[in-house]
Design a protein around this motif. Structure first.
Motif, PDB file in Angstrom:
ATOM      1  N   ARG A 373       0.872  -1.169   0.000  1.00  0.00           N
ATOM      2  CA  ARG A 373       0.000   0.000   0.000  1.00  0.00           C
ATOM      3  C   ARG A 373       0.908   1.217   0.000  1.00  0.00           C
ATOM      4  O   ARG A 373       1.686   1.404   0.941  1.00  0.00           O
ATOM      5  CB  ARG A 373      -0.896   0.006   1.230  1.00  0.00           C
ATOM      6  N   ALA A 374       0.829   2.008  -1.049  1.00  0.00           N
ATOM      7  CA  ALA A 374       1.784   3.108  -1.236  1.00  0.00           C
ATOM      8  C   ALA A 374       1.165   4.428  -0.794  1.00  0.00           C
ATOM      9  O   ALA A 374       0.698   5.222  -1.606  1.00  0.00           O
ATOM     10  CB  ALA A 374       2.223   3.177  -2.698  1.00  0.00           C
ATOM     11  N   ASP A 375       1.147   4.656   0.511  1.00  0.00           N
ATOM     12  CA  ASP A 375       0.670   5.935   1.031  1.00  0.00           C
ATOM     13  C   ASP A 375       1.738   7.004   0.791  1.00  0.00           C
ATOM     14  O   ASP A 375       2.938   6.699   0.774  1.00  0.00           O
ATOM     15  CB  ASP A 375       0.390   5.836   2.529  1.00  0.00           C
ATOM     16  N   PRO A 376       1.348   8.280   0.643  1.00  0.00           N
ATOM     17  CA  PRO A 376       2.339   9.339   0.396  1.00  0.00           C
ATOM     18  C   PRO A 376       3.394   9.440   1.486  1.00  0.00           C
ATOM     19  O   PRO A 376       4.565   9.700   1.209  1.00  0.00           O
ATOM     20  CB  PRO A 376       1.475  10.607   0.326  1.00  0.00           C
ATOM     21  N   GLY A 377       3.020   9.223   2.748  1.00  0.00           N
ATOM     22  CA  GLY A 377       3.977   9.369   3.842  1.00  0.00           C
ATOM     23  C   GLY A 377       4.836   8.151   4.096  1.00  0.00           C
ATOM     24  O   GLY A 377       5.857   8.242   4.794  1.00  0.00           O
ATOM     25  N   GLY A 378       4.453   7.019   3.550  1.00  0.00           N
ATOM     26  CA  GLY A 378       5.203   5.785   3.782  1.00  0.00           C
ATOM     27  C   GLY A 378       4.459   4.596   3.228  1.00  0.00           C
ATOM     28  O   GLY A 378       3.226   4.552   3.239  1.00  0.00           O
ATOM     29  N   TRP A 379       5.197   3.624   2.731  1.00  0.00           N
ATOM     30  CA  TRP A 379       4.609   2.433   2.139  1.00  0.00           C
ATOM     31  C   TRP A 379       4.502   1.322   3.186  1.00  0.00           C
ATOM     32  O   TRP A 379       5.237   1.309   4.173  1.00  0.00           O
ATOM     33  CB  TRP A 379       5.454   1.955   0.966  1.00  0.00           C
ATOM     34  N   TYR A 380       3.601   0.360   2.897  1.00  0.00           N
ATOM     35  CA  TYR A 380       3.373  -0.755   3.812  1.00  0.00           C
ATOM     36  C   TYR A 380       3.284  -2.044   3.008  1.00  0.00           C
ATOM     37  O   TYR A 380       2.574  -2.091   1.991  1.00  0.00           O
ATOM     38  CB  TYR A 380       2.071  -0.561   4.603  1.00  0.00           C
ATOM     39  N   VAL A 381       3.990  -3.080   3.441  1.00  0.00           N
ATOM     40  CA  VAL A 381       3.883  -4.401   2.809  1.00  0.00           C
ATOM     41  C   VAL A 381       2.716  -5.129   3.446  1.00  0.00           C
ATOM     42  O   VAL A 381       2.642  -5.247   4.673  1.00  0.00           O
ATOM     43  CB  VAL A 381       5.176  -5.212   2.981  1.00  0.00           C
ATOM     44  N   ARG A 382       1.821  -5.631   2.623  1.00  0.00           N
ATOM     45  CA  ARG A 382       0.645  -6.331   3.137  1.00  0.00           C
ATOM     46  C   ARG A 382       0.698  -7.834   2.909  1.00  0.00           C
ATOM     47  O   ARG A 382      -0.222  -8.544   3.300  1.00  0.00           O
ATOM     48  CB  ARG A 382      -0.623  -5.748   2.502  1.00  0.00           C
ATOM     49  N   GLY A 383       1.754  -8.327   2.309  1.00  0.00           N
ATOM     50  CA  GLY A 383       1.899  -9.777   2.174  1.00  0.00           C
ATOM     51  C   GLY A 383       2.514 -10.178   0.856  1.00  0.00           C
ATOM     52  O   GLY A 383       2.522  -9.408  -0.102  1.00  0.00           O
ATOM     53  N   ARG A 384       3.052 -11.399   0.832  1.00  0.00           N
ATOM     54  CA  ARG A 384       3.575 -11.975  -0.395  1.00  0.00           C
ATOM     55  C   ARG A 384       2.463 -12.738  -1.100  1.00  0.00           C
ATOM     56  O   ARG A 384       1.623 -13.377  -0.461  1.00  0.00           O
ATOM     57  CB  ARG A 384       4.739 -12.927  -0.108  1.00  0.00           C
ATOM     58  N   LEU A 385       2.479 -12.675  -2.431  1.00  0.00           N
ATOM     59  CA  LEU A 385       1.437 -13.356  -3.199  1.00  0.00           C
ATOM     60  C   LEU A 385       1.398 -14.842  -2.877  1.00  0.00           C
ATOM     61  O   LEU A 385       0.325 -15.435  -2.768  1.00  0.00           O
ATOM     62  CB  LEU A 385       1.668 -13.139  -4.694  1.00  0.00           C
TER      63      LEU A 385
END
Length: 491
Positions: A373-385
């Motif tokens: 999830r690419a938020d402007p203030g920082g990205w977040y990994v939500r899982g591997r496919l």
């Protein structure tokens, strides 16, 4: 030897220039506290150059299976000087495992720790079985410019070899070193194996090329109190490790905040960092815990340099190009994308594994297989496919569930996997480490407030400790075995 085009000097000339400029400065501190100056290490490298040149020819591939840091670095930089294809092997491999890896990557010579060790360790060179056969295969398997092979296990456990040029290694060291802003006054702690990308590319090489000092702590033998004492005694200014390392420090009894007074930068990487642990570490010791994200195929991709926190991986570092591809159907909302990256630090592919290479490398891009999830203030990994759980057509990522579980009273650690369910494809299963505060009904109530219905675990099992790989990552294969074995007793 590759010439490091557009990345600055290749590794040996770059290291030699630093060593000649600051010969008396401390380069490293070994596991036992033995120190070596830059002049000492340069002498070790040049001696290793002589020995390797006398024994190995241009068709040979070196398997580097050495534990002692001084010896490892002497051989590693000597191989850089000679342009020898070098496979980095975990020194903890058993003899049969080492033989299997050597055959898999066409290693004709093995470098091993001298036994018994003397002085700064030393090494022995041993020709492998079927060495001539491996030389013939290596001649067609490796391409001009190939230099280092990092070994990583695939989903089947069969090792894959990530093949990189010296230019790619030099690029990742230069780009990441710029982010760290290291100076000769820095003291960097390396608590990871040098055969792993995090240990050699992220920590050790940037330190040495900055003229700073690197202090080694033996992986797998660390306690929270012992680690804190080593950091304080060595006046460490920068450290990086897996989340389990910071769990050790945070949970350690009678460790005062004063142990962290010399630290300016503390980084977690190589596994997801839970927001709860990140916050508890910061509150207890007063030092922000920043997360770094990358893959061995390209090195560091993102860094939370500004300390967004809350589990953020920050944003891509300079020199890494990125694009956000649509997530496959059913793997989340519109805000999730598969991350693709490229840049001068990218590997060329996997050794003799065209199917795996085609899956991950596409038209010069690396498909990370991670959803972000690419938020402007920082990205977040939500899982591997590959790790998503199929719950009645809903693709559920385990990382968010694990983080929610760790935020519940009485849950010390967690690992989430999918287990077969004939009615809805898979069920969410949670393996927990708990203490006296744990109450399953309360945990379920809290999760119902924080997660969507398909994310809620339907099976729970309990263990004294979550199984981990030798590096410290969650061993999800072992977690699935435990869940299967406890099928009858789970709640």
């Amino acid at each position: 030897m590759t010439d490091g085009t557009d990345t600055g000097p290749a590794l040996y000339p770059a290291f030699r220039a630093v060593a000649l400029a600051v010969p008396g400065a401390r380069a490293l501190v070994g596991y036992d506290g033995t120190e070596a100056t830059y002049a000492d290490l340069l002498a070790g490298v040049d001696a290793a150059v002589g020995e390797l040149a006398a024994r190995l020819g241009p068709r040979d591939v070196l398997g580097l299976a050495v534990d002692d840091p001084f010896t490892f670095l002497s051989l590693y930089l000597a191989a850089a000087r000679l342009g020898l294809v070098t496979v980095l092997l975990d020194s903890r491999l058993s003899a049969p495992e080492r033989t299997h890896h050597a055959a898999r990557f066409d290693v004709s010579w093995l470098a091993l720790d001298r036994q018994p060790a003397s002085g700064r360790g030393g090494f022995t060179l041993r020709e492998t079985d079927d060495a001539e056969h491996h030389r013939a295969r290596a001649a067609t398997g490796y391409a001009p410019g190939d230099w280092v092979v990092h070994c990583t296990s695939g989903s089947t456990g069969e090792p894959k070899g990530i093949v990189m040029s010296q230019a790619a290694i030099a690029a990742r060291v230069r780009l990441w070193g710029g982010e760290l802003e290291l100076t000769p006054a820095d003291v960097v702690l390396c608590p990871l194996p040098l055969a792993h990308c995090h240990g050699i590319d992220v920590l050790t090489l940037p330190t040495l090329l900055a003229g700073a000092s690197v202090v080694f702590a033996r992986p797998g033998r660390l306690t929270g109190r012992g680690l804190a004492r080593r950091i304080e005694d060595s006046a460490v200014t920068l450290m990086s490790g897996l989340p389990v390392l910071y769990q050790l420090l945070t949970d350690a009894q009678q460790v005062p905040p004063s142990w962290a007074r010399s630290l300016r930068t503390v980084i977690s990487g190589s596994a997801p960092l839970g927001p709860d642990l990140q916050e508890r570490f910061h509150q207890r010791f007063g030092v922000p815990l920043r997360q770094v994200y990358g893959l061995s195929e390209i090195g560091v991709i993102c860094f939370d340099k500004a300390h967004t926190g809350h589990g953020s991986i920050g944003t891509p570092i300079a020199g890494v190009e990125w694009r956000l591809a649509p997530a496959p159907d059913g793997t989340g909302g519109e805000d999730l994308h598969e991350l693709h990256v490229r840049g001068p630090a990218l590997a060329r592919g996997y050794y003799r594994d065209p199917e795996a290479s085609a899956e991950m490398f596409e038209d010069g891009w690396l498909r990370t297989r991670d959803l972000v999830r690419a938020d402007p203030g920082g990205w977040y990994v939500r899982g591997r496919l590959s790790g998503f759980i199929n719950v009645a057509g809903h693709k559920v990522g385990p990382l968010e569930i694990e983080a929610a579980l760790r935020g519940c009273p009485g849950v010390l650690d967690s690992a989430v996997v999918g287990v077969p369910d004939p009615e809805q494809t898979e069920r969410v299963a949670a393996l927990l480490v708990t203490d006296d505060r744990f109450d399953l009904a309360e945990v379920r109530r809290l999760l119902a407030e924080r997660l969507l219905s398909p994310q809620l675990p339907q099976r729970y099992a309990y263990v004294p400790a979550i199984p981990r790989t030798p590096l410290g990552k969650t061993d999800y294969t072992a977690v699935r075995r435990i869940m299967h074995a406890q099928e009858g007793s789970s709640q």
